[in-house]
Scaffold this motif. Sequence first.
Motif, PDB file in Angstrom:
ATOM      1  N   GLN A  64       0.827  -1.207   0.000  1.00 16.14           N
ATOM      2  CA  GLN A  64       0.000   0.000   0.000  1.00 16.14           C
ATOM      3  C   GLN A  64       0.863   1.259   0.000  1.00 16.14           C
ATOM      4  O   GLN A  64       0.560   2.234  -0.707  1.00 16.14           O
ATOM      5  CB  GLN A  64      -0.942   0.001   1.198  1.00 16.14           C
ATOM      6  CG  GLN A  64      -2.036  -1.049   1.115  1.00 16.14           C
ATOM      7  CD  GLN A  64      -2.921  -1.058   2.342  1.00 16.14           C
ATOM      8  OE1 GLN A  64      -2.695  -0.328   3.304  1.00 16.14           O
ATOM      9  NE2 GLN A  64      -3.956  -1.900   2.316  1.00 16.14           N
ATOM     10  N   GLY A 301      -5.657   6.994  12.210  1.00 14.90           N
ATOM     11  CA  GLY A 301      -6.367   5.885  11.589  1.00 14.90           C
ATOM     12  C   GLY A 301      -5.603   4.611  11.859  1.00 14.90           C
ATOM     13  O   GLY A 301      -4.536   4.623  12.473  1.00 14.90           O
ATOM     14  N   ASN A 302      -6.147   3.486  11.407  1.00 14.05           N
ATOM     15  CA  ASN A 302      -5.493   2.195  11.601  1.00 14.05           C
ATOM     16  C   ASN A 302      -5.512   1.434  10.285  1.00 14.05           C
ATOM     17  O   ASN A 302      -6.539   1.373   9.605  1.00 14.05           O
ATOM     18  CB  ASN A 302      -6.185   1.389  12.697  1.00 14.05           C
ATOM     19  CG  ASN A 302      -5.457   0.101  13.019  1.00 14.05           C
ATOM     20  OD1 ASN A 302      -5.532  -0.884  12.284  1.00 14.05           O
ATOM     21  ND2 ASN A 302      -4.721   0.103  14.125  1.00 14.05           N
ATOM     22  N   VAL A 303      -4.364   0.834   9.938  1.00 13.73           N
ATOM     23  CA  VAL A 303      -4.234   0.198   8.621  1.00 13.73           C
ATOM     24  C   VAL A 303      -5.019  -1.102   8.530  1.00 13.73           C
ATOM     25  O   VAL A 303      -5.192  -1.634   7.423  1.00 13.73           O
ATOM     26  CB  VAL A 303      -2.752  -0.046   8.273  1.00 13.73           C
ATOM     27  CG1 VAL A 303      -1.998   1.270   8.234  1.00 13.73           C
ATOM     28  CG2 VAL A 303      -2.091  -1.017   9.251  1.00 13.73           C
ATOM     29  N   ARG A 304      -5.497  -1.619   9.652  1.00 10.31           N
ATOM     30  CA  ARG A 304      -6.380  -2.786   9.588  1.00 10.31           C
ATOM     31  C   ARG A 304      -7.802  -2.397   9.220  1.00 10.31           C
ATOM     32  O   ARG A 304      -8.563  -3.217   8.716  1.00 10.31           O
ATOM     33  CB  ARG A 304      -6.377  -3.518  10.929  1.00 10.31           C
ATOM     34  CG  ARG A 304      -5.113  -4.366  11.159  1.00 10.31           C
ATOM     35  CD  ARG A 304      -5.131  -5.016  12.513  1.00 10.31           C
ATOM     36  NE  ARG A 304      -4.133  -6.082  12.609  1.00 10.31           N
ATOM     37  CZ  ARG A 304      -3.418  -6.325  13.686  1.00 10.31           C
ATOM     38  NH1 ARG A 304      -3.567  -5.563  14.777  1.00 10.31           N
ATOM     39  NH2 ARG A 304      -2.540  -7.311  13.700  1.00 10.31           N
ATOM     40  N   ALA A 305      -8.142  -1.149   9.480  1.00 15.70           N
ATOM     41  CA  ALA A 305      -9.497  -0.681   9.211  1.00 15.70           C
ATOM     42  C   ALA A 305      -9.597   0.121   7.923  1.00 15.70           C
ATOM     43  O   ALA A 305     -10.688   0.270   7.366  1.00 15.70           O
ATOM     44  CB  ALA A 305      -9.987   0.170  10.384  1.00 15.70           C
ATOM     45  N   GLN A 306      -8.467   0.638   7.458  1.00 11.20           N
ATOM     46  CA  GLN A 306      -8.466   1.557   6.318  1.00 11.20           C
ATOM     47  C   GLN A 306      -7.126   1.436   5.601  1.00 11.20           C
ATOM     48  O   GLN A 306      -6.085   1.302   6.253  1.00 11.20           O
ATOM     49  CB  GLN A 306      -8.670   2.986   6.826  1.00 11.20           C
ATOM     50  CG  GLN A 306      -8.937   4.025   5.770  1.00 11.20           C
ATOM     51  CD  GLN A 306      -9.183   5.395   6.393  1.00 11.20           C
ATOM     52  OE1 GLN A 306      -8.929   5.596   7.587  1.00 11.20           O
ATOM     53  NE2 GLN A 306      -9.669   6.340   5.611  1.00 11.20           N
ATOM     54  N   ALA A 307      -7.124   1.480   4.288  1.00 14.90           N
ATOM     55  CA  ALA A 307      -5.875   1.413   3.539  1.00 14.90           C
ATOM     56  C   ALA A 307      -4.994   2.594   3.902  1.00 14.90           C
ATOM     57  O   ALA A 307      -5.486   3.721   4.066  1.00 14.90           O
ATOM     58  CB  ALA A 307      -6.148   1.394   2.038  1.00 14.90           C
ATOM     59  N   ASP A 310      -5.320   5.973   2.169  1.00 16.23           N
ATOM     60  CA  ASP A 310      -6.530   6.716   2.543  1.00 16.23           C
ATOM     61  C   ASP A 310      -6.361   7.402   3.895  1.00 16.23           C
ATOM     62  O   ASP A 310      -6.836   8.532   4.091  1.00 16.23           O
ATOM     63  CB  ASP A 310      -7.736   5.773   2.580  1.00 16.23           C
ATOM     64  CG  ASP A 310      -8.089   5.216   1.200  1.00 16.23           C
ATOM     65  OD1 ASP A 310      -7.762   5.876   0.189  1.00 16.23           O
ATOM     66  OD2 ASP A 310      -8.672   4.112   1.145  1.00 16.23           O
ATOM     67  N   VAL A 311      -5.702   6.715   4.825  1.00 17.25           N
ATOM     68  CA  VAL A 311      -5.423   7.360   6.117  1.00 17.25           C
ATOM     69  C   VAL A 311      -4.576   8.606   5.879  1.00 17.25           C
ATOM     70  O   VAL A 311      -4.868   9.689   6.408  1.00 17.25           O
ATOM     71  CB  VAL A 311      -4.698   6.402   7.077  1.00 17.25           C
ATOM     72  CG1 VAL A 311      -4.323   7.130   8.382  1.00 17.25           C
ATOM     73  CG2 VAL A 311      -5.549   5.178   7.388  1.00 17.25           C
ATOM     74  N   ASP A 314      -6.758  11.341   3.860  1.00 21.43           N
ATOM     75  CA  ASP A 314      -8.087  11.763   4.305  1.00 21.43           C
ATOM     76  C   ASP A 314      -8.222  12.003   5.802  1.00 21.43           C
ATOM     77  O   ASP A 314      -9.254  12.509   6.245  1.00 21.43           O
ATOM     78  CB  ASP A 314      -9.126  10.707   3.894  1.00 21.43           C
ATOM     79  CG  ASP A 314      -9.165  10.478   2.387  1.00 21.43           C
ATOM     80  OD1 ASP A 314      -8.790  11.407   1.637  1.00 21.43           O
ATOM     81  OD2 ASP A 314      -9.551   9.366   1.958  1.00 21.43           O
ATOM     82  N   SER A 315      -7.231  11.636   6.592  1.00 19.63           N
ATOM     83  CA  SER A 315      -7.362  11.781   8.045  1.00 19.63           C
ATOM     84  C   SER A 315      -7.654  13.232   8.430  1.00 19.63           C
ATOM     85  O   SER A 315      -6.904  14.140   8.065  1.00 19.63           O
ATOM     86  CB  SER A 315      -6.074  11.334   8.734  1.00 19.63           C
ATOM     87  OG  SER A 315      -6.002  11.838  10.053  1.00 19.63           O
TER      88      SER A 315
END
Length: 374
Positions: A64, A301-307, A310-311, A314-315
């Motif tokens: 990613q 953000g967390n990479v398990r919940a969001q690519a 995108d974190v 978009d954070s």
Amino acid sequence: MTAPSPHGMDARPGDATGVAPPRVIAWEITRSCNLACVHCRASAVHGPYEGELSTAEAFTLVDQIASFASPILILTGGDPLMRADVFDIAEHAIGKGLRTVMSPNGTLVTPQVARRIKDVGIARVSISIDFPNAAEHDEFRGVPGAFDGAVRGVRNCLDAGVEVQINSTITKLNAHYLPALLQMAEDLGAVSFHPFMLVPTGRGKELEEQELPPEEYERALEWMYDAQQESDLFMKPTDVPHYWRVMRQRATAQGRKIEVHPHSHGGMNTLSRGCLAGIGFCFISHVGDVQGCGYFDKVAGNVRAQAFPDVWRDSPLFNELRDFDGLKGKCGACEYKKVCGGCRARAYEATGDYMAEEPYCAYVPKGWCMPATG
């Protein structure tokens, strides 16, 4: 290891969203460590820690990152060598074209490990030495023999042909040793010296009273500027954004303009601006939390919940940090805010507001008037 960040974010266009990709990412691939340093941001101990990203998740994260950015990737900890698949992760990252470096404490870097580091293609290793003598360093690091182990690790890396960077966490306890620490880095054969100004988080919160007061900070930064001009060794003051103000003030007083350090030559040895949290730099924790830096204990953000891309783009937290007009107090009024920005982690620790003014900066901006109180 905090590697010098590549050239300034303003000089590089962003993607279609207008957000430039990260230039440096510090990834805590494990929180496990064989030392017990008194200043540790992570309060790390021997592990294992539950919830660490699996090898498959680590590979996905690398993919990613490489899909939209070409940062320096710092594999850190804890001690990254405490993770069994560290070299698999490093090989995967290097195979994706990422400039990959490592930040062990040195004590686990045997000649065999150093050769593996070289063979895998890890570009640089940073090892911390906080005092120029074993007694004080070992006390600071919490384990007898830590100093000798770090020095051995440095020499083993150099013997294997791996570049070494020396880091030192600077407090009241060792600020007077700055010249000796620089000399030690030179004598050991390091390619750079990074004095890290303490950010009192994690176990380091217990050292808060050892944080240099603003006036002593200024004196230390003035010394660093002079030492930079005189030393053949690249030196990057770290975790101290207001150094970029001092650098420009001194250059102006000398009748010249300075944008980067005279020994800077791109890549690992390029300076840009002060606080890069969410702007050109971020930290990824052992469980996948993405933060502005390792000292800035607020999750974007967390990479398990969001690519990860995108974190990064978009954070809300990162986008707020990118808006220098949102800075408050002296930082908001400062003419140097675009090159400094103040330490957002220190502001957050001191006030609970990460956009508040840097609490350890002595500079009074032009035209600044203290707000009236009560």
